[in-house]
Design an enzyme around this catalytic site. Sequence first.
Site, PDB file in Angstrom:
ATOM      1  N   HIS A  73       0.833  -1.221   0.000  1.00  0.00           N
ATOM      2  CA  HIS A  73       0.000   0.000   0.000  1.00  0.00           C
ATOM      3  C   HIS A  73       0.855   1.253   0.000  1.00  0.00           C
ATOM      4  O   HIS A  73       1.965   1.257   0.508  1.00  0.00           O
ATOM      5  CB  HIS A  73      -0.866   0.081   1.262  1.00  0.00           C
ATOM      6  CG  HIS A  73      -1.513  -1.194   1.680  1.00  0.00           C
ATOM      7  ND1 HIS A  73      -1.267  -1.802   2.884  1.00  0.00           N
ATOM      8  CD2 HIS A  73      -2.407  -1.977   1.028  1.00  0.00           C
ATOM      9  CE1 HIS A  73      -1.994  -2.914   2.972  1.00  0.00           C
ATOM     10  NE2 HIS A  73      -2.687  -3.049   1.859  1.00  0.00           N
ATOM     11  N   HIS A 121       0.885   4.523   2.012  1.00  0.00           N
ATOM     12  CA  HIS A 121       0.349   5.057   3.263  1.00  0.00           C
ATOM     13  C   HIS A 121       0.448   6.583   3.233  1.00  0.00           C
ATOM     14  O   HIS A 121       1.209   7.157   2.454  1.00  0.00           O
ATOM     15  CB  HIS A 121       1.076   4.453   4.461  1.00  0.00           C
ATOM     16  CG  HIS A 121       0.661   3.038   4.751  1.00  0.00           C
ATOM     17  ND1 HIS A 121       0.183   2.625   5.970  1.00  0.00           N
ATOM     18  CD2 HIS A 121       0.638   1.943   3.947  1.00  0.00           C
ATOM     19  CE1 HIS A 121      -0.114   1.329   5.917  1.00  0.00           C
ATOM     20  NE2 HIS A 121       0.153   0.885   4.705  1.00  0.00           N
ATOM     21  N   HIS A 139      -3.691   3.967   5.275  1.00  0.00           N
ATOM     22  CA  HIS A 139      -3.638   3.973   3.810  1.00  0.00           C
ATOM     23  C   HIS A 139      -3.972   5.368   3.274  1.00  0.00           C
ATOM     24  O   HIS A 139      -4.846   6.047   3.815  1.00  0.00           O
ATOM     25  CB  HIS A 139      -4.635   2.963   3.230  1.00  0.00           C
ATOM     26  CG  HIS A 139      -4.313   1.551   3.614  1.00  0.00           C
ATOM     27  ND1 HIS A 139      -5.085   0.484   3.258  1.00  0.00           N
ATOM     28  CD2 HIS A 139      -3.268   1.044   4.323  1.00  0.00           C
ATOM     29  CE1 HIS A 139      -4.541  -0.631   3.728  1.00  0.00           C
ATOM     30  NE2 HIS A 139      -3.441  -0.311   4.389  1.00  0.00           N
ATOM     31  N   HIS A 154     -11.564   0.382   2.725  1.00  0.00           N
ATOM     32  CA  HIS A 154     -10.462  -0.407   2.172  1.00  0.00           C
ATOM     33  C   HIS A 154     -11.033  -1.426   1.185  1.00  0.00           C
ATOM     34  O   HIS A 154     -12.139  -1.917   1.357  1.00  0.00           O
ATOM     35  CB  HIS A 154      -9.726  -1.126   3.310  1.00  0.00           C
ATOM     36  CG  HIS A 154      -8.632  -2.011   2.820  1.00  0.00           C
ATOM     37  ND1 HIS A 154      -7.457  -1.503   2.311  1.00  0.00           N
ATOM     38  CD2 HIS A 154      -8.534  -3.360   2.717  1.00  0.00           C
ATOM     39  CE1 HIS A 154      -6.680  -2.521   1.931  1.00  0.00           C
ATOM     40  NE2 HIS A 154      -7.311  -3.650   2.167  1.00  0.00           N
ATOM     41  N   HIS A 180      -9.343   2.504  -1.018  1.00  0.00           N
ATOM     42  CA  HIS A 180      -8.443   3.636  -0.750  1.00  0.00           C
ATOM     43  C   HIS A 180      -7.588   3.906  -1.983  1.00  0.00           C
ATOM     44  O   HIS A 180      -7.203   2.959  -2.689  1.00  0.00           O
ATOM     45  CB  HIS A 180      -7.507   3.309   0.422  1.00  0.00           C
ATOM     46  CG  HIS A 180      -8.221   3.034   1.715  1.00  0.00           C
ATOM     47  ND1 HIS A 180      -7.840   2.032   2.582  1.00  0.00           N
ATOM     48  CD2 HIS A 180      -9.296   3.652   2.272  1.00  0.00           C
ATOM     49  CE1 HIS A 180      -8.640   2.052   3.638  1.00  0.00           C
ATOM     50  NE2 HIS A 180      -9.541   3.015   3.470  1.00  0.00           N
ATOM     51  N   ASP A 190      -4.552   1.698  -2.013  1.00  0.00           N
ATOM     52  CA  ASP A 190      -4.679   0.230  -2.032  1.00  0.00           C
ATOM     53  C   ASP A 190      -4.097  -0.335  -3.318  1.00  0.00           C
ATOM     54  O   ASP A 190      -4.680  -0.172  -4.400  1.00  0.00           O
ATOM     55  CB  ASP A 190      -6.160  -0.182  -1.925  1.00  0.00           C
ATOM     56  CG  ASP A 190      -6.742   0.101  -0.551  1.00  0.00           C
ATOM     57  OD1 ASP A 190      -5.962   0.372   0.380  1.00  0.00           O
ATOM     58  OD2 ASP A 190      -7.986   0.052  -0.424  1.00  0.00           O
ATOM     59  N   HIS A 202       3.658  -5.454   3.797  1.00  0.00           N
ATOM     60  CA  HIS A 202       3.226  -6.077   5.046  1.00  0.00           C
ATOM     61  C   HIS A 202       3.696  -7.529   5.148  1.00  0.00           C
ATOM     62  O   HIS A 202       4.040  -8.157   4.145  1.00  0.00           O
ATOM     63  CB  HIS A 202       1.699  -6.034   5.144  1.00  0.00           C
ATOM     64  CG  HIS A 202       1.183  -4.644   5.394  1.00  0.00           C
ATOM     65  ND1 HIS A 202       0.853  -4.175   6.633  1.00  0.00           N
ATOM     66  CD2 HIS A 202       0.966  -3.611   4.524  1.00  0.00           C
ATOM     67  CE1 HIS A 202       0.441  -2.920   6.543  1.00  0.00           C
ATOM     68  NE2 HIS A 202       0.504  -2.551   5.277  1.00  0.00           N
ATOM     69  N   ARG A 248       4.045  -4.201   9.437  1.00  0.00           N
ATOM     70  CA  ARG A 248       4.728  -3.535   8.319  1.00  0.00           C
ATOM     71  C   ARG A 248       6.164  -4.064   8.314  1.00  0.00           C
ATOM     72  O   ARG A 248       6.884  -3.875   9.286  1.00  0.00           O
ATOM     73  CB  ARG A 248       4.676  -2.020   8.540  1.00  0.00           C
ATOM     74  CG  ARG A 248       3.233  -1.553   8.657  1.00  0.00           C
ATOM     75  CD  ARG A 248       3.031  -0.171   9.219  1.00  0.00           C
ATOM     76  NE  ARG A 248       1.573   0.048   9.319  1.00  0.00           N
ATOM     77  CZ  ARG A 248       0.978   1.222   9.341  1.00  0.00           C
ATOM     78  NH1 ARG A 248       1.677   2.333   9.303  1.00  0.00           N
ATOM     79  NH2 ARG A 248      -0.332   1.311   9.406  1.00  0.00           N
TER      80      ARG A 248
END
Length: 196
Positions: A88, A90, A106, A114, A123, A126, A160, A177
């Site tokens: 993603h 962020h 995000h 999401h 998002h 995403d 992630h 993360r």
Amino acid sequence: MKKSPLFVALAVCSLAGMALAQEREAPQRKGAETKLKEEVKLPKHGVAVLRPTRGSDARGIVLLEQRGDALHLRGRVAGLSPGKHGFHIHEFGDIRDPEGESAGGHFDPRGHKHGAPGDPEHHAGDLGNIEANEQGVAEFNIEVPWLKLHYVVGRGLVVHGEADDLQSQPSGDAGPRVALGVIGIAQPPEKRQTAR
Ligand code: CU
Ligand code: ZN
């Protein structure tokens, strides 16, 4: 102390004089700003160097390129567990927290839920999943039609530890993360001094 009428008159005059001087300066300054705005080009090439968060070995490089209306992300991340990993943009390029929490949630300027990149609502940050092979290396080439490089320069790019299930709120239940970088403006390929 009581101020004399002369003092008051002088003070009023000098204030008025300052205001006038500021007004005279303003158009010139405005002209310079407009000119700079015209001359600063939107970035076409970006780069994010992903570094491991605490306790992780994941690292990689992602190159971003604005091609027409779409943003393309091409990259390689190593040191992952085999399988899918949430990926993603962020909100913040703030990498002060060793676990990457300072990157925020995000990137979501529209207040969406999401979701998967193909869903009607998701998002803006995403990007779904990247998939690591048995050696823990993920190579990918993603086209993102709704993003522009200048929307995301300065924000965080996060990998992630687990797969994004593309539906859990607010972030796909993708676990910790494991790698984090800041999206920066890259040297264009033809000018690059330190190609890797
Ligand atoms: Cu994320
Ligand atoms: Zn999301």
